[in-house]
Design an enzyme around this catalytic site. Structure first.
Site, mmCIF file in Angstrom:
data_model
loop_
_atom_site.group_PDB
_atom_site.id
_atom_site.type_symbol
_atom_site.label_atom_id
_atom_site.label_comp_id
_atom_site.label_asym_id
_atom_site.label_seq_id
_atom_site.Cartn_x
_atom_site.Cartn_y
_atom_site.Cartn_z
ATOM 1 C CD GLU A 60 -1.206 -2.257 2.186
ATOM 2 O OE1 GLU A 60 -0.024 -2.583 1.931
ATOM 3 O OE2 GLU A 60 -1.878 -2.833 3.033
ATOM 4 C CB SER A 169 7.826 -40.763 -12.538
ATOM 5 O OG SER A 169 6.770 -39.902 -12.191
ATOM 6 C CG LEU A 278 10.537 -37.338 0.265
ATOM 7 C CD1 LEU A 278 10.927 -37.733 1.682
ATOM 8 C CD2 LEU A 278 11.479 -36.268 -0.267
HETATM 9 C C1 AOF Z 1 0.215 -5.033 4.475
HETATM 10 N N1 AOF Z 1 0.790 -4.881 3.250
HETATM 11 O O1 AOF Z 1 2.271 -5.457 1.690
HETATM 12 C C2 AOF Z 1 2.188 -6.746 3.654
HETATM 13 C C3 AOF Z 1 1.538 -6.920 4.925
HETATM 14 O O2 AOF Z 1 7.327 -6.831 9.765
HETATM 15 P P1 AOF Z 1 6.489 -6.018 8.850
HETATM 16 O O3 AOF Z 1 6.278 -4.622 9.331
HETATM 17 O O4 AOF Z 1 6.976 -6.020 7.421
HETATM 18 O O5 AOF Z 1 5.009 -6.647 8.883
HETATM 19 C C4 AOF Z 1 4.775 -7.947 8.421
HETATM 20 C C5 AOF Z 1 3.311 -8.294 8.609
HETATM 21 O O6 AOF Z 1 2.485 -7.341 7.940
HETATM 22 C C6 AOF Z 1 2.964 -9.641 7.987
HETATM 23 O O7 AOF Z 1 3.102 -10.686 8.889
HETATM 24 C C7 AOF Z 1 1.521 -9.441 7.566
HETATM 25 O O8 AOF Z 1 0.621 -9.629 8.632
HETATM 26 C C8 AOF Z 1 1.497 -7.993 7.153
HETATM 27 N N2 AOF Z 1 1.896 -7.917 5.734
HETATM 28 N N3 AOF Z 1 0.559 -6.061 5.266
HETATM 29 O O9 AOF Z 1 -0.648 -4.226 4.872
HETATM 30 C C9 AOF Z 1 1.752 -5.673 2.810
HETATM 31 N N4 AOF Z 1 3.194 -7.549 3.249
HETATM 32 ZN ZN ZN Z 2 1.304 -2.939 5.939
#
Ligand code: AOF
Ligand code: ZN
Length: 340
Positions: A60, A169, A278
């Site tokens: 965002e 396979s 596996l």
């Molecule tokens: C969003 N937009 O593009 C992503 C999100 O450690 P940080 O600050 O980078 O936060 C990671 C957490 O933020 C991740 O575990 C997930 O819950 C959220 N990711 N959120 O609004 C994004 N990549």
């Molecule tokens: Zn975020």
């Protein structure tokens, strides 16, 4: 963006966000690959973004930066509920509020307790919030593996195999090269390049000496290489291709799928590429979350099936899956299955 692009529906905008997220899939670990699109009040695309590698910006924030002042009164379309926490970066909800976006549309809620709550926070700040747009496509698509990891704490395992239409396979003499077409192999290498790890048994290393790298159609190495994982008790020769310098390799000395899963607990998206022993062990342990079968229009016969013992003594106890999608890769079928 030179020409402002107009989207005539929120679904179309979300499809664009999904497209953005696929561009970064495999590069954001341990974060989810999220895509975001900003529309101005006229419905024109004024910014797009996708999650940067861990520690970098969220989708965002990048999309808003590109939109600048044009985001005011507009709509933010995001594949995941915007985060509400100070992690490695400040909360995306703050950035959305400061940019004076009017409406936020997202596909799936953030299951991560630390980051969730974004929707409520946005509503409290007076923004319109709608969720669920193309939620199924996002949950089964770009966020599939990450959501599985959030839910279970375990990596998502895809068992990939290539076989003849009669499920073999390799031919009777063990030769297995070129069962699947060039188009299938290109597709596979694209999938390898966005996985966190590729896993095989020691038997496959001894029989086929695979490099387990992600390669481009011209044979050169892809920019990103997944971790190579070799599972089993047998010794592998020091000149095995899987031990070359093209990528890192982890050898796990066990036959127990659950031990393997524990060793890979910090991974999200694991591709199991055989062999039959596996794959059988993982299927018996219920440790496969998706099957991807490249099926070639040829018959081979003989004993070399794609999987051997799956622990089914009688048909009533067959492991039942459902088809999740069927595509063509050149002359082959690519069949995706998920547990029923
Ligand atoms: C969003 N937009 O593009 C992503 C999100 O450690 P940080 O600050 O980078 O936060 C990671 C957490 O933020 C991740 O575990 C997930 O819950 C959220 N990711 N959120 O609004 C994004 N990549
Ligand atoms: Zn975020």
């Amino acid at each position: 963006m030179n020409q402002p692009q107009s989207v005539n529906s929120l679904d179309a905008a979300m499809r664009l966000a999904i497209e953005q997220s696929y561009r970064v899939k495999g590069t954001t670990y341990p974060n989810p690959p999220v895509g975001a699109v900003i529309l101005n009040p006229e419905g024109q695309v004024v910014g797009v973004g996708a999650t940067e590698p861990a520690g970098g910006e969220h989708a965002e924030v990048l999309a808003l930066r590109r939109a600048g002042g044009l985001a005011a009164g507009g709509i933010a379309v995001v594949t995941l509920e915007p985060c509400n926490h100070y992690g490695k970066t400040p909360p995306c909800v703050n950035a959305l509020i400061e940019a004076r976006v009017g409406t936020v549309i997202y596909a799936v809620p953030d299951p991560n307790a630390v980051a969730s709550g974004g929707a409520g926070r946005l509503q409290a700040a007076g923004l319109q919030v709608h969720s669920g747009v193309l939620a199924d496509q996002v949950a089964a698509g770009p966020l599939r593996e990450w959501l599985h990891k959030q839910r279970t704490g375990l990596p998502h395992v895809t068992w990939k195999y290539a076989s003849s239409i009669d499920g073999r396979s390799a031919a009777a003499d063990g030769s297995s090269q070129w069962i699947s077409s060039e188009a299938s192999r290109t597709d596979l290498h694209r999938r390898r390049a966005i996985a966190d790890a590729i896993m095989v048994g020691t038997g496959t290393v001894l029989a086929d000496d695979p490099a387990l790298t992600a390669r481009l159609p011209d044979g050169s190495l892809a920019a990103r290489q997944p971790l190579r994982v070799v599972v089993g008790m047998r010794e592998i020769p020091s000149d095995a291709k899987v031990l070359n310098d093209d990528s890192r390799t982890m050898v796990i000395r066990t036959h127990d799928p659950l031990e393997v899963m524990r060793a890979l607990a910090d991974r999200t998206d694991v591709l199991l590429e055989g062999g039959p022993t596996l794959a059988g062990a993982f299927l018996r342990a219920g440790a496969i979350n998706r099957i991807l079968a490249y099926v070639a229009p040829m018959l081979v016969g003989g004993p070399n099936t794609a999987v051997d013992d799956v622990g089914v003594p009688t048909i009533a106890r067959a492991l039942r899956w459902q088809f999740d999608g069927v595509d063509r890769t050149g002359p082959d079928l690519l069949i995706s299955l998920v547990p029923r």
